[in-house]
Design a protein around this motif. Sequence first.
Motif, short mmCIF file in Angstrom:
data_model
loop_
_atom_site.label_atom_id
_atom_site.label_comp_id
_atom_site.label_asym_id
_atom_site.label_seq_id
_atom_site.Cartn_x
_atom_site.Cartn_y
_atom_site.Cartn_z
N ALA A 146 53.11 72.86 51.69
CA ALA A 146 53.54 72.73 50.29
C ALA A 146 52.87 73.76 49.39
O ALA A 146 51.73 74.18 49.62
N LYS A 147 53.58 74.15 48.35
CA LYS A 147 53.02 75.01 47.32
C LYS A 147 52.42 74.12 46.24
O LYS A 147 53.13 73.28 45.66
N LEU A 148 51.13 74.28 46.00
CA LEU A 148 50.40 73.36 45.14
C LEU A 148 49.62 74.09 44.06
O LEU A 148 49.15 75.19 44.26
N SER A 149 49.49 73.44 42.91
CA SER A 149 48.61 73.92 41.86
C SER A 149 48.13 72.70 41.08
O SER A 149 48.63 71.59 41.26
N GLY A 150 47.16 72.92 40.20
CA GLY A 150 46.63 71.81 39.44
C GLY A 150 46.22 72.23 38.04
O GLY A 150 45.82 73.38 37.83
N ILE A 151 46.31 71.30 37.11
CA ILE A 151 45.93 71.55 35.72
C ILE A 151 45.14 70.35 35.23
O ILE A 151 45.64 69.22 35.26
N ALA A 152 43.93 70.60 34.76
CA ALA A 152 43.11 69.52 34.20
C ALA A 152 43.43 69.37 32.72
O ALA A 152 43.41 70.35 31.96
N ALA A 153 43.76 68.16 32.30
CA ALA A 153 44.04 67.87 30.90
C ALA A 153 44.02 66.37 30.69
O ALA A 153 44.55 65.62 31.52
N ASP A 154 43.40 65.93 29.63
CA ASP A 154 43.35 64.51 29.27
C ASP A 154 44.56 64.20 28.39
O ASP A 154 44.67 64.69 27.26
N LEU A 155 45.46 63.39 28.90
CA LEU A 155 46.70 63.11 28.18
C LEU A 155 46.59 61.93 27.22
O LEU A 155 47.60 61.46 26.69
N GLY A 156 45.38 61.50 26.95
CA GLY A 156 45.16 60.43 26.00
C GLY A 156 45.18 60.88 24.55
O GLY A 156 44.97 60.08 23.65
N ASN A 157 45.46 62.16 24.34
CA ASN A 157 45.55 62.67 22.97
C ASN A 157 46.51 63.84 22.94
O ASN A 157 46.86 64.42 23.97
N ALA A 158 46.93 64.22 21.74
CA ALA A 158 47.92 65.29 21.58
C ALA A 158 47.38 66.63 22.03
O ALA A 158 48.12 67.45 22.60
N GLN A 159 46.09 66.86 21.81
CA GLN A 159 45.50 68.14 22.20
C GLN A 159 45.56 68.35 23.71
O GLN A 159 45.87 69.45 24.20
N GLY A 160 45.27 67.30 24.46
CA GLY A 160 45.34 67.40 25.91
C GLY A 160 46.75 67.65 26.40
O GLY A 160 46.99 68.45 27.31
N ALA A 161 47.71 66.94 25.80
CA ALA A 161 49.11 67.16 26.18
C ALA A 161 49.55 68.57 25.86
O ALA A 161 50.23 69.22 26.67
N ASP A 162 49.15 69.07 24.69
CA ASP A 162 49.52 70.44 24.32
C ASP A 162 48.94 71.46 25.29
O ASP A 162 49.60 72.45 25.65
N ALA A 163 47.69 71.23 25.72
CA ALA A 163 47.04 72.15 26.66
C ALA A 163 47.78 72.16 28.00
O ALA A 163 47.98 73.21 28.61
N LEU A 164 48.18 70.99 28.45
CA LEU A 164 48.92 70.91 29.71
C LEU A 164 50.27 71.62 29.59
O LEU A 164 50.65 72.43 30.45
N ILE A 165 50.99 71.34 28.52
CA ILE A 165 52.31 71.94 28.32
C ILE A 165 52.21 73.47 28.28
O ILE A 165 53.04 74.18 28.87
N ALA A 166 51.18 73.97 27.62
CA ALA A 166 51.02 75.42 27.49
C ALA A 166 50.75 76.09 28.83
O ALA A 166 51.06 77.28 29.02
N ALA A 167 50.19 75.37 29.77
CA ALA A 167 49.82 75.94 31.07
C ALA A 167 50.90 75.78 32.13
O ALA A 167 50.75 76.30 33.24
N LEU A 168 51.98 75.08 31.81
CA LEU A 168 52.98 74.74 32.81
C LEU A 168 53.97 75.87 33.06
O LEU A 168 54.37 76.57 32.14
N PRO A 169 54.43 76.01 34.32
CA PRO A 169 55.60 76.84 34.61
C PRO A 169 56.86 76.01 34.34
O PRO A 169 56.79 74.93 33.75
#
Length: 264
Positions: A58-81
């Motif tokens: 499998a092709k795998l990657s990972g992103i650390a982000a705490d989704l308990g707040n808007a800032q964490g969600a924004d950080a994850l979204i910004a790093a996504l393909p």
Amino acid sequence: MHINLSGKTALITASTGGIGFAIAKGLALAGAEIIINGRSDSSVEKALARLREAAPQAKLSGIAADLGNAQGADALIAALPTVDILVNNAGIYGLADFFEADDDCWDDYWQTNVMSGVRLSRALVPAMVKRGWGRVVFISSESARNVPADMVHYGVSKTAQLSLSRGLAKRVAGSGVTVNSVLPGPTLSDGLADMLEEERARSGKTLEAVAAEFVMSHRPTSLIQRAATVDEVANMVVYVCSTQASATSGAALRVDGGVVDDIL
């Protein structure tokens, strides 16, 4: 039935352990490219190492982000393909008496269990609609329909996920994007295993036996009369994410072992 998700990229939130990891593994074995998410770099790296052993191709990657707040969600979204499959698994749970659960407690559950899925879906689903294909799954709970007296705050957040899932499915109707909820019941995840460890050690029984006793004590309507495995829950999610499930949208799909006592 052979499920082939080759060429699809899946984000599974809170997927470093438990049900989330089992879903990531199931989707990886079906050929999807997997994005693991957890709160810390160390938990993400450990999960990726485990997943490489289970699905070496499998092709795998990972992103650390705490989704308990808007800032964490924004950080994850910004790093996504580009993402084709979104599994909103991030969630917290715990006992709290209704009269002792303050506004901060309610807000924590709302932000993590509900708003994380709102934020990610709002950011990722429009591109799925434009491409004409996508899968969104909310991991709810049988507690959404069988609200526990000792976890009202949790049950309310899980019921909200059902409304969110159904409403979003209507919003993207006819687009080729499906949106569904999956409702696990008592599941032998890491959290339940930790909670039962003291009783397992005291009794000398297997973890599965202690878990079955727990289920029959706390959810006596269970028809399988045991805890589900994380893989059993993941199997439903993998199917819902497949091309074979293209006629299933707006549904609340139970993997609760029959705990919810009705025929619908």
